[in-house]
Design a protein around this motif. Structure first.
Motif, short mmCIF file in Angstrom:
data_model
loop_
_atom_site.label_atom_id
_atom_site.label_comp_id
_atom_site.label_asym_id
_atom_site.label_seq_id
_atom_site.Cartn_x
_atom_site.Cartn_y
_atom_site.Cartn_z
N ALA A 1 22.37 -38.78 -73.51
CA ALA A 1 21.33 -37.77 -73.34
C ALA A 1 20.62 -37.70 -72.09
N VAL A 2 20.08 -38.95 -71.68
CA VAL A 2 19.31 -39.18 -70.40
C VAL A 2 20.19 -38.88 -69.31
N HIS A 3 21.70 -39.15 -69.33
CA HIS A 3 22.59 -38.94 -68.60
C HIS A 3 22.88 -37.64 -68.16
N ASN A 4 22.57 -36.67 -69.03
CA ASN A 4 22.72 -35.33 -69.01
C ASN A 4 21.47 -34.65 -68.39
N LYS B 1 20.89 -37.34 -63.07
CA LYS B 1 22.34 -38.00 -62.87
C LYS B 1 22.09 -39.54 -62.63
N PRO B 2 22.81 -40.23 -63.34
CA PRO B 2 22.88 -41.66 -63.04
C PRO B 2 23.28 -42.12 -61.55
N LEU B 3 22.78 -43.26 -61.13
CA LEU B 3 22.98 -43.96 -60.03
C LEU B 3 24.21 -44.69 -60.24
N PRO B 4 25.49 -44.68 -59.42
CA PRO B 4 26.62 -45.35 -59.96
C PRO B 4 26.30 -46.76 -59.50
N SER C 1 19.64 -54.84 -74.42
CA SER C 1 19.09 -53.81 -73.95
C SER C 1 20.12 -53.07 -73.06
N LEU C 2 19.91 -51.47 -72.80
CA LEU C 2 20.80 -50.75 -72.10
C LEU C 2 19.86 -50.58 -70.90
N HIS C 3 20.55 -50.74 -69.68
CA HIS C 3 19.56 -50.43 -68.37
C HIS C 3 20.45 -49.38 -67.82
N THR C 4 19.65 -48.46 -67.31
CA THR C 4 20.38 -47.48 -66.30
C THR C 4 19.37 -47.02 -65.41
N THR C 5 19.73 -46.53 -64.03
CA THR C 5 18.87 -46.02 -63.01
C THR C 5 19.57 -44.52 -62.79
N LEU C 6 18.40 -43.50 -62.80
CA LEU C 6 18.58 -42.27 -62.77
C LEU C 6 17.97 -41.56 -61.51
N PHE C 7 18.60 -40.50 -60.82
CA PHE C 7 17.93 -39.60 -60.13
C PHE C 7 17.15 -38.74 -60.54
N GLY C 8 15.83 -38.94 -60.45
CA GLY C 8 14.81 -38.03 -61.42
C GLY C 8 14.53 -36.84 -60.54
N MET C 9 13.21 -35.98 -60.95
CA MET C 9 12.99 -34.90 -60.18
C MET C 9 12.62 -35.47 -58.73
N VAL D 1 13.57 -38.84 -57.21
CA VAL D 1 12.75 -39.98 -57.56
C VAL D 1 13.59 -41.00 -58.49
N PRO D 2 13.64 -42.15 -58.08
CA PRO D 2 14.50 -43.13 -58.87
C PRO D 2 13.77 -43.53 -60.08
N ILE D 3 14.50 -43.56 -61.15
CA ILE D 3 13.85 -43.78 -62.68
C ILE D 3 14.69 -44.75 -63.18
N GLU D 4 14.12 -46.12 -63.52
CA GLU D 4 14.67 -47.27 -64.33
C GLU D 4 14.57 -46.86 -65.81
N ILE D 5 15.62 -46.94 -66.82
CA ILE D 5 15.22 -46.90 -67.88
C ILE D 5 15.86 -47.97 -68.70
N GLN D 6 15.26 -48.45 -69.80
CA GLN D 6 15.70 -49.48 -70.66
C GLN D 6 15.74 -48.79 -72.05
N ILE D 7 16.99 -48.90 -72.83
CA ILE D 7 16.96 -48.30 -74.15
C ILE D 7 17.45 -49.64 -74.98
N ARG D 8 16.50 -49.64 -76.03
CA ARG D 8 16.55 -50.64 -77.17
C ARG D 8 16.07 -50.20 -78.30
N THR D 9 16.61 -51.25 -79.30
CA THR D 9 15.96 -50.80 -80.92
C THR D 9 14.89 -51.64 -80.96
N ARG D 10 13.93 -51.37 -82.08
CA ARG D 10 12.57 -52.15 -82.26
C ARG D 10 13.11 -53.52 -82.42
N GLU D 11 14.08 -54.13 -82.89
CA GLU D 11 14.27 -55.43 -83.21
C GLU D 11 14.61 -56.17 -81.99
N MET D 12 15.40 -55.54 -80.95
CA MET D 12 15.56 -55.84 -79.79
C MET D 12 14.15 -56.06 -78.86
N GLU D 13 13.24 -55.06 -79.14
CA GLU D 13 11.97 -54.97 -78.51
C GLU D 13 11.01 -56.38 -78.87
#
Length: 702
Positions: A279-282, A285-288, A305-313, A316-328
Motif C-alpha cells: 500500500a505505501v509503495h503505491n 515511490k520507493p527508493l531503489p 521489521s520491514l524497512h523501506t525508504t520512499l520519495f514523499g511529497m 522528501v525522503p520518508i523512512e518507514i518501519q512496518i512491524r507487528t505489536r509483538e515485534m514492537e
C-alpha cells in the motif's frame, strides 16, 4: 520517590500474590541491611535497589530477578555472605546476586588487564544465568540517570564504560529502549556541550516540521484505511546519540539528517505487514536498494521489521518501519520481552532467548580459546558492534556475520575445522580472494584441504572475534609444536658434543631443572629453547651437572630443512638462500633468525655461542626463498615485460619490482625474485644477462 507499595501494586498485574510477597520480603531485608547507608545524593541507599527493581518491573521480569535487584548490593556493601542470602531466599536468587556483585568490580580506571578480567567474570555469570546481565543493565541504567552528583572525571569514566560495553550488550540482547537511554545519557555525560546543542537543534527542527509530519502521517493513515488495513501510524523520533553518530560517521550536516522523516506502522499480523508495504509503495515511490526484510531474516539480536525508504511529497525522503505489536515489544525490550522463567522452566529457549543463549555460549568459547583476558575483551568488543550481512551456504542456509566479514570469517562461523583447513573460496560460484568482504545475498563456498593450516596474514582482515581467536589459537599450537621440535634438535646438538643425548638423561635429573625454571613439562623447556628464551648449552650444562666445566662446542653445524615453520625465519637484511654460508641468531621470543655468515647486522655477535649458532642447509631443503637483485640496463621499450619473461623462462617468479631511472639512458631496476637455491639463482642471473643492454646485475645484501 517510588515506594515498595507502589511497586507491589504494579507487580500484582502480572505476578501472583506469593511472588509479590517474596519481592516485598527482599525489599525489607535490603532496607535493614543498608540501614544507615546513604547515596551521594543524600537519599537512603535502599532507594537505589528499589529503583532498579522498578526498571525490571517495566520489562515484566520474573520475581527472582526483582528479588536479586533488591539485594544486588547486599554482598558487596554490607558484609552479608552469599550463604545467608541462600538460606533466606534460595540458591537461585543468591547466585544472581553473587553474579551481579562480581560485575560491580568492573573498573575502567584500573589497568586494562583488571578491566578485562572482570569482563570475563561477567561472561561466566551470564553463562550460568542470563538474568544476571539484565539486573546489571537495570542497575547501570539507574546509576546513569543519577550521574549528576559525581565529579566530572568519574562521570566521564562511567559514561565511557557504558557506551563501550553496556549499550552494545543491551543492543545485542535486542533491548532497544535501554540501549537508546544508555547512549543518550552517556553522550550527555561525555560531551555535555554537543549534547545540548543537538538537543536544542532537534527541538527547533521538530517545531518547523510539525506540519509536514502531520500531513505525511495523515496520508499514510488514509492509505491504510482505503485498503481496509487497521494499523497505528506514528512519527519516529531520532535519538540524540544516533544523530551525533550519523553526523560523525557519515560526515553529514545536521540538516541533512533531519531532512529524512521517519514513521512506524504497527499492525496485528505478519501478512498484514506485507500488505501495508504494498500500500505505501503505491502511495509514494520507493527508493531503489533501500528495502530490507528483517521479518524473513531477523537481525542477530532477534529484531524483526520491514524497512523501506520512499520519495514523499515534494521529494522528501520518508523512512518507514512496518512491524507487528509483538515485534514492537521485542524491538523495545528484546530478551526481556517474553521472559522464559515465567513458565515452568522446562521449556527450551526460543527466538530471542535462544539467540542470547547462543551468543553467551559463543562468548564462553572465545574465553576458553583466548590467550589472555585482553585478547578476550578485544574479541568480544568486535562482536558487540555487529552491523550484519546475510550470506548463504551452498545448501541455502543463511549465515549472519558482522559487516566487513570475509570468507575466512564465514568458514569459522560454519565450523572451526572448516576455518582451520580453508585454502580458497568461491563467492557466487567464482573464485575470489579470501580477503574479499562479503555482501548480503552472496552464496559462499569454502574450498578446504586436509592438513592445511591457518595463515598468520588472515589476522589482518578477519572481522569476527571467533575467527580471530581460533586463528591465534591454531598458530600458537603450531608455533608450540615447531618450537618444541627445534628446541629438541638444538639441545641434542649440544649434548652430542658431550657424548650424550636427551634420551640418555634420567627423568629425575630433568625434574629439578623444570622446578628451578618454574616449568611443568619437558616440552615447556624445549619450547623455551626453540623460542630462544633459554640457551641450549646452558640447559645442557645444568642437565649434565657440569656447571664449572665449559661444554665443548657442538660438532658440526645444525642442518636447516626449510620446514621448521613459524619458529625459524630468514633475515630480510641479507635474504639467505640454500647454498649460502649461514648462521642462526637466537632471538628471545622469536626463535631462530637465519643470516648470511658475513651479514653486517650480526658481525658483533657472530662468534658469541650464546647468541649465534653455526648452521648448514640440509640436502633435502624445500621451499622458495626471496632474493633481491639490482639490474642496470639501457632504457628500452617494454623493459618490465622483457625482465619478467626472462625470469619466468628460468622458472623463477618476480615477487616485487620497482624502477629508478638513473639518467636518460640507463635504468636501474630492483627485483625481488623467489628461487629454490643458489644454483637456481645462477640460472636466473644467466638468463637476465642474455638480454641486450644489460650493464650489471648485483645481488643486494646488507
Amino acid at each position: 520517590m517510588p515506594s515498595i507499595d507502589a511497586l507491589a501494586e504494579r507487580l500484582s498485574t502480572y505476578l501472583g500474590p506469593d511472588q509479590v510477597n517474596l519481592v516485598r520480603r527482599a525489599y525489607f531485608y535490603a532496607e535493614q541491611a543498608h540501614d544507615g547507608q546513604r547515596r551521594r545524593s543524600g537519599e537512603p541507599y535502599v532507594t537505589h535497589p528499589l529503583a532498579v527493581a522498578n526498571i525490571l518491573a517495566d520489562m515484566h521480569m520474573d520475581h527472582q530477578s526483582l528479588m536479586a535487584a533488591m539485594l544486588h548490593d547486599v554482598i558487596e556493601d554490607t558484609g552479608i555472605a552469599k550463604e545467608a542470602l541462600s538460606q533466606q531466599f534460595g540458591e537461585t536468587v543468591a547466585e544472581l546476586v553473587d553474579g551481579v556483585s562480581k560485575l560491580t568490580q568492573m573498573n575502567f580506571e584500573t589497568k586494562a588487564e583488571a578491566q578485562a578480567e572482570n569482563f570475563q567474570k561477567m561472561a561466566m555469570a551470564m553463562a550460568r544465568d542470563i538474568r544476571v546481565i539484565l539486573v546489571k543493565l537495570a542497575d547501570r541504567l539507574h546509576n546513569m540517570r543519577t550521574l549528576e552528583v559525581l565529579s566530572g572525571e568519574k562521570r566521564r569514566r562511567i559514561a565511557k564504560e557504558t557506551l563501550e560495553i553496556y549499550a552494545p550488550i543491551a543492543n545485542r540482547l535486542g533491548m532497544h529502549t535501554v540501549r537508546v537511554e544508555f547512549e543518550d545519557l552517556g553522550f550527555k555525560a561525555m560531551h555535555p556541550m554537543r549534547s545540548s546543542l543537538i538537543n536544542r537543534a532537534v527541538k527547533s527542527a521538530r517545531g518547523n516540521r510539525k506540519e509536514i509530519v502531520a500531513k505525511i502521517e495523515h496520508s499514510l493513515a488514509n492509505c491504510l484505511a482505503a485498503d481496509g488495513i487497521e494499523g497505528d501510524v506514528s512519527g519516529r523520533q531520532k535519538h540524540l546519540y544516533g544523530i551525533y553518530k550519523k553526523m560523525r560517521g557519515k560526515r553529514r550536516a545536521f540538516t541533512e539528517i533531519m531532512d529524512v522523516y521517519a514513521f512506524r506502522i504497527v499492525v496485528d499480523k505478519v501478512d498484514t505487514c506485507y500488505r501495508v508495504l504494498g500500500a505505501v509503495h503505491n502511495l509514494y515511490k520507493p527508493l531503489p536498494g533501500r528495502f530490507k526484510d528483517y521479518i524473513a531474516i531477523p537481525k542477530a539480536n532477534g529484531y524483526q521489521s520491514l524497512h523501506t525508504t520512499l520519495f514523499g511529497m515534494h521529494g522528501v525522503p520518508i523512512e518507514i518501519q512496518i512491524r507487528t505489536r509483538e515485534m514492537e515489544e521485542m524491538a523495545n525490550n528484546g530478551i526481556a520481552a517474553h521472559w522464559l522463567y515465567k513458565s515452568n522452566g522446562d521449556e527450551q529457549p526460543q527466538g530471542n532467548h535462544a539467540r542470547a543463549r547462543q551468543w553467551v555460549k559463543g562468548i564462553l568459547e572465545l574465553q576458553q580459546r583466548a590467550g589472555n583476558s585482553l585478547e578476550f575483551i578485544e574479541s568480544v568488543k568486535i562482536d558487540l558492534f555487529p552491523d550484519e550481512v546475510y550470506v548463504f551456504t551452498p545448501k541455502g542456509r543463511i549465515m549472519e556475520l558482522p559487516k566487513g566479514s570475509t570468507a575466512v570469517d564465514f568458514a569459522y562461523a560454519v565450523h572451526t575445522d572448516v576455518g582451520n583447513s580453508c585454502i580458497a573460496c568461491r563467492i557466487n560460484r567464482r573464485l575470489a580472494p579470501l580477503s574479499e568482504p562479503l555482501q548480503s545475498g552472496s552464496t559462499v563456498e569454502i574450498v578446504s584441504a586436509p592438513g592445511a593450516r591457518p595463515n598468520p596474514a588472515w589476522l589482518n582482515f578477519v572481522v569476527t572475534g571467533k575467527a580471530r581467536t581460533h586463528i591465534r589459537h591454531a598458530l600458537k599450537q603450531q608455533r608450540r609444536s615447531e618450537s618444541i621440535n627445534l628446541g629438541e634438535r638444538l639441545l641434542n646438538k649440544v649434548l652430542t658434543g658431550f657424548d650424550s643425548s636427551l634420551e640418555q638423561i634420567a627423568a629425575e635429573r630433568i625434574q629439578p631443572i623444570l622446578d628451578e625454571y618454574r616449568l611443568e613439562l619437558l616440552e615447556d623447556l624445549l619450547e623455551d629453547i626453540g623460542l630462544g628464551n633459554r640457551m641450549a648449552y646452558v640447559v645442557a650444562r645444568r642437565l649434565l651437572s657440569a656447571e664449572s666445566e665449559q661444554l665443548p662446542a657442538p660438532e658440526g653445524p645444525l642442518a636447516i630443512r626449510g620446514t621448521e615453520g613459524l619458529v625459524l625465519s630468514y633475515a630480510k637484511c641479507c635474504t639467505p638462500i640454500p647454498g649460502d654460508p649461514i648462521v642462526g641468531h637466537l632471538s628471545a621470543g622469536k626463535g631462530m633468525v637465519v643470516h648470511l655468515e658475513d651479514c653486517r647486522n650480526i658481525s658483533e655477535i657472530r662468534h658469541n655461542p650464546e647468541k649465534c649458532l653455526q648452521l648448514s642447509w640440509a640436502k633435502d631443503v624445500t621451499g622458495e626463498f626471496n632474493v633481491e637483485l639490482r639490474v642496470e640496463l639501457e632504457h628500452q621499450r617494454g623493459l618490465i615485460a622483457l625482465l619478467a619473461s626472462s625470469v619466468n623462462a628460468a622458472d623463477g617468479n618476480i615477487e616485487k619490482i620497482s624502477m629508478d631511472e638513473r639518467d636518460g639512458r640507463i635504468s636501474v631496476v630492483q627485483l625481488v625474485v623467489s628461487v629454490h637455491d643458489r644454483v637456481h639463482l645462477a640460472r636466473v642471473i644467466k638468463k637476465l644477462r642474455t638480454l641486450t643492454g644489460v650493464v650489471r646485475i648485483t645481488r643486494m645484501r646488507a
